[in-house]
Design a protein around this motif. Structure first.
Motif, short mmCIF file in Angstrom:
data_model
loop_
_atom_site.label_atom_id
_atom_site.label_comp_id
_atom_site.label_asym_id
_atom_site.label_seq_id
_atom_site.Cartn_x
_atom_site.Cartn_y
_atom_site.Cartn_z
N GLU A 137 -64.49 53.44 74.93
CA GLU A 137 -63.17 53.86 75.36
C GLU A 137 -62.53 54.78 74.32
OE1 GLU A 137 -60.96 50.32 75.88
OE2 GLU A 137 -62.02 49.68 77.69
N TYR A 138 -61.59 55.62 74.79
CA TYR A 138 -60.77 56.40 73.86
C TYR A 138 -59.90 55.44 73.07
CZ TYR A 138 -61.88 60.77 76.32
OH TYR A 138 -62.51 61.85 76.86
N PRO A 139 -59.71 55.68 71.76
CA PRO A 139 -58.80 54.82 70.98
C PRO A 139 -57.38 54.87 71.56
CG PRO A 139 -60.10 56.26 69.55
CD PRO A 139 -60.33 56.73 70.94
N GLN A 140 -56.78 53.70 71.71
CA GLN A 140 -55.44 53.62 72.29
C GLN A 140 -54.58 52.65 71.50
OE1 GLN A 140 -53.95 55.23 74.99
NE2 GLN A 140 -55.74 56.57 74.93
N VAL A 141 -53.28 52.89 71.53
CA VAL A 141 -52.31 52.02 70.87
C VAL A 141 -51.64 51.15 71.92
CG1 VAL A 141 -50.16 51.94 69.56
CG2 VAL A 141 -51.90 53.65 68.99
N PHE A 142 -51.72 49.85 71.76
CA PHE A 142 -51.09 48.92 72.70
C PHE A 142 -49.99 48.12 72.01
CE2 PHE A 142 -55.57 49.37 74.14
CZ PHE A 142 -55.32 50.05 75.32
N TYR A 143 -49.02 48.83 71.48
CA TYR A 143 -47.85 48.22 70.85
C TYR A 143 -46.62 48.68 71.61
CZ TYR A 143 -50.88 47.11 66.86
OH TYR A 143 -51.87 46.63 66.06
N PRO A 144 -46.23 47.96 72.66
CA PRO A 144 -45.16 48.46 73.55
C PRO A 144 -43.85 48.74 72.84
CG PRO A 144 -45.62 46.13 73.97
CD PRO A 144 -46.71 46.63 73.09
N TRP A 145 -43.45 47.86 71.93
CA TRP A 145 -42.14 48.06 71.30
C TRP A 145 -42.16 49.22 70.32
CZ3 TRP A 145 -37.90 46.66 73.34
CH2 TRP A 145 -37.84 45.52 74.14
N TRP A 255 -40.81 48.50 82.88
CA TRP A 255 -41.41 47.17 82.92
C TRP A 255 -42.91 47.27 83.22
CZ3 TRP A 255 -40.62 42.57 81.17
CH2 TRP A 255 -41.33 41.49 81.69
N LYS A 256 -43.28 48.15 84.13
CA LYS A 256 -44.70 48.33 84.44
C LYS A 256 -45.45 48.89 83.23
CE LYS A 256 -44.34 49.01 89.45
NZ LYS A 256 -44.55 49.96 90.58
N SER A 257 -44.82 49.82 82.52
CA SER A 257 -45.45 50.38 81.32
C SER A 257 -45.63 49.30 80.26
CB SER A 257 -44.60 51.52 80.76
OG SER A 257 -44.46 52.56 81.70
N TYR A 258 -44.62 48.45 80.12
CA TYR A 258 -44.70 47.33 79.16
C TYR A 258 -45.85 46.40 79.54
CZ TYR A 258 -43.37 43.05 76.69
OH TYR A 258 -43.37 41.93 75.91
N GLY A 259 -45.97 46.10 80.83
CA GLY A 259 -47.04 45.21 81.30
C GLY A 259 -48.42 45.78 81.02
N ARG A 260 -48.58 47.08 81.21
CA ARG A 260 -49.89 47.70 80.94
C ARG A 260 -50.24 47.58 79.46
NH1 ARG A 260 -48.33 51.45 85.21
NH2 ARG A 260 -47.11 52.67 83.72
N CYS A 261 -49.25 47.76 78.59
CA CYS A 261 -49.51 47.62 77.15
C CYS A 261 -49.92 46.19 76.80
CB CYS A 261 -48.27 48.02 76.35
SG CYS A 261 -48.08 49.80 76.10
N ILE A 262 -49.20 45.23 77.36
CA ILE A 262 -49.50 43.82 77.08
C ILE A 262 -50.92 43.47 77.53
CG2 ILE A 262 -48.88 41.45 77.70
CD1 ILE A 262 -46.99 42.74 75.70
#
Length: 478
Positions: A137-145, A255-262
């Motif tokens: 996978e491409y490197p991704q950042v999953f830190y919503p806040w 909220w949907k964007s936050y859920g995808r990050c989580i």
């Protein structure tokens, strides 16, 4: 030692050395000419890193070893266990390859599920991550806040830029924007974001907000996005991620964007990019707080600076008139189809007749006291006898006159509370006498009236008496 020498002694490429430096593992001294001066200690640390990385010990573990939070013996013991597990995994993968060869199948005939089921049983039994395909996978950042706060900071910068334009180009009171005007401001800020963010990404691979949190955006080749790529990404962020800031809908999108990050799911606008983070150190939170406080101070400074008139110090009548007209526009006080000319008298605005002005019904005639060509006092008198209509308060005229003169004084500086105190004194004494001193100026207002009813508003209504009388004398003098 210089970079070429430490490259030779360590056997590392310059890119590797720069990377370990950016990670804080070595800290070469900066010379006066800007070049790095590497010490013997830096060399030894690089050699240790090279050794441990060749043994597949992670960079995080090496960092912990360097700062003393982990013991080398424990780290080596854990690495031996991992390498033993990896050896077993490699052996199992080798056996799996032999089994597939013995089945003599082509790619088109390969029954992948049979072999995957066998691998899954091994993973379940050993907990191994060797067979994971996550590395594809491409490197991704999953830190919503972090992502949300970074974007919020960027938007605050665009808002400040627009506020500067409103304040100093159009002389609009940015502190008194109405609801519809705020909606227009939001639209313009998003338009600014749409064109400025791709520029940040093209030039720097990050934005001010992302820089604070160590976030970077690159294409799969490791370079900066092209402008059109950044433009497409930003447009999708505004639409899919922020719902065009439409009430309710925007909250749903966020909220949907936050859920995808989580759930560690890639955002739709990030599917073809590298989104990386340098580190998650605590100082970045403090940096964000400091930057946000600074942006607030800048915005507050813009608002406060608008209370300062275009002319300061000793004023001529023409300069007083310019200040007066400035405050009338700033506070949106309608003077109808007139303005104060350079002589301090009322003059008609130039118009083609298509605009109808509805302003203040009565405009006072101003009298100026001057000394050596400079204004030392301003006054006006209003007198009404046997008027059948109502009388409006002259607070707006007194307010504009007071600010035009008082705010030009040296005592009134940026962040001064004097303009607010003057406004409060006038507003709290509607149809009442008052006298006070601010910025070295004495303000006086004497009011007399009879035959009118005070309705505790800005209006006096005639009573049933046959005669009525109203008199207002306002003055301010140094």
């Amino acid at each position: 030692m210089m970079i070429k020498e430490i490259e030779k002694l360590s056997g590392m490429d310059r890119a590797n050395i720069r990377f370990y430096e950016s990670e804080g593992l070595i800290t070469p001294r900066r010379m006066d000419n800007g070049y790095r001066d590497y010490s013997e200690n830096d060399l030894q640390i690089l050699l240790r890193i090279k050794l441990l990385r060749s043994l597949h010990i992670s960079l995080e573990e090496i960092r912990d070893l360097k700062n003393g939070s982990k013991d080398l013996m424990d780290t080596l013991s854990n690495q031996i266990i991992r390498l033993e597990q990896e050896r077993q995994d490699v052996s199992y993968a080798k056996d799996m390859c032999h089994a597939m060869q013995e089945d003599r199948v082509s790619f088109a005939d390969l029954d992948a599920k049979k072999y995957i089921d066998s691998i899954n049983q091994t993973i379940k039994a050993t907990g191994s991550t060797y067979f994971s395909v996550k590395s594809d996978e491409y490197p991704q950042v999953f830190y919503p806040w972090r992502r949300f706060l970074a974007r919020s900071f960027d938007i605050s910068i665009y808002n400040i830029l627009w506020s500067v334009f409103l304040a100093f180009v159009f002389h609009v009171n940015v502190a008194a924007r109405s609801g519809p005007e705020n909606l227009l401001d939001t639209l313009i800020v998003f338009i600014m974001m749409l064109f400025l963010e791709p520029l940040w990404l093209r030039l720097f691979g990050t934005t001010p907000g992302k820089l604070i949190f160590g976030l970077r955006i690159e294409n799969p080749d490791g370079g900066h996005l092209f402008y059109d790529e950044g433009l497409d990404r930003t447009l999708r962020v505004i639409g899919t991620g922020m719902g065009y800031n439409i009430p309710i809908y925007s909250l749903i999108c966020l909220w949907k964007s936050y859920g995808r990050c989580i759930e560690n799911e890639i955002q739709p606008w990030d599917e073809s990019i590298y989104y990386t983070i340098k580190d998650t150190k605590r100082y970045r939170g403090l940096l964000y707080i400091a930057a946000s406080a600074l942006s607030f101070i800048v915005l507050f400074t813009i608002i406060s600076s608008q209370l300062l008139p275009p002319n300061k110090g000793d004023l001529t009548v023409a300069e007083f008139a310019e200040n007066y007209n400035y405050y009338a526009k700033l506070f949106e006080i309608d003077l109808g189809d007139e303005y104060m000319d350079e002589t301090g008298n009322w003059d008609k605005k130039k118009t083609d007749g298509s605009v109808i002005y509805i302003g203040l019904a009565e405009k006072p005639e101003y009298h100026f006291t001057t000394e050596n060509g400079y204004v030392t006092g301003v006054s006006f008198v209003i007198e009404v006898v046997n008027n059948e209509g109502f009388i409006t308060s002259y607070n707006k005229q007194m307010f504009l006159t007071s600010l035009a003169f008082a705010c030009a004084q040296n005592e009134v500086r940026l962040f001064s509370k004097i303009p607010n105190r003057i406004a409060d004194k006038i507003d709290n004494n509607i149809f009442k006498d008052y006298s006070f001193t601010e910025a070295g100026i004495t303000f006086m207002c004497d009011i007399e009236y009879s035959g009118y009813r005070d309705t505790q508003s800005h209006l006096l209504f005639p009573s049933n008496e046959d005669e009525n009388y109203f008199s207002l004398k306002f003055s301010m003098n140094k």
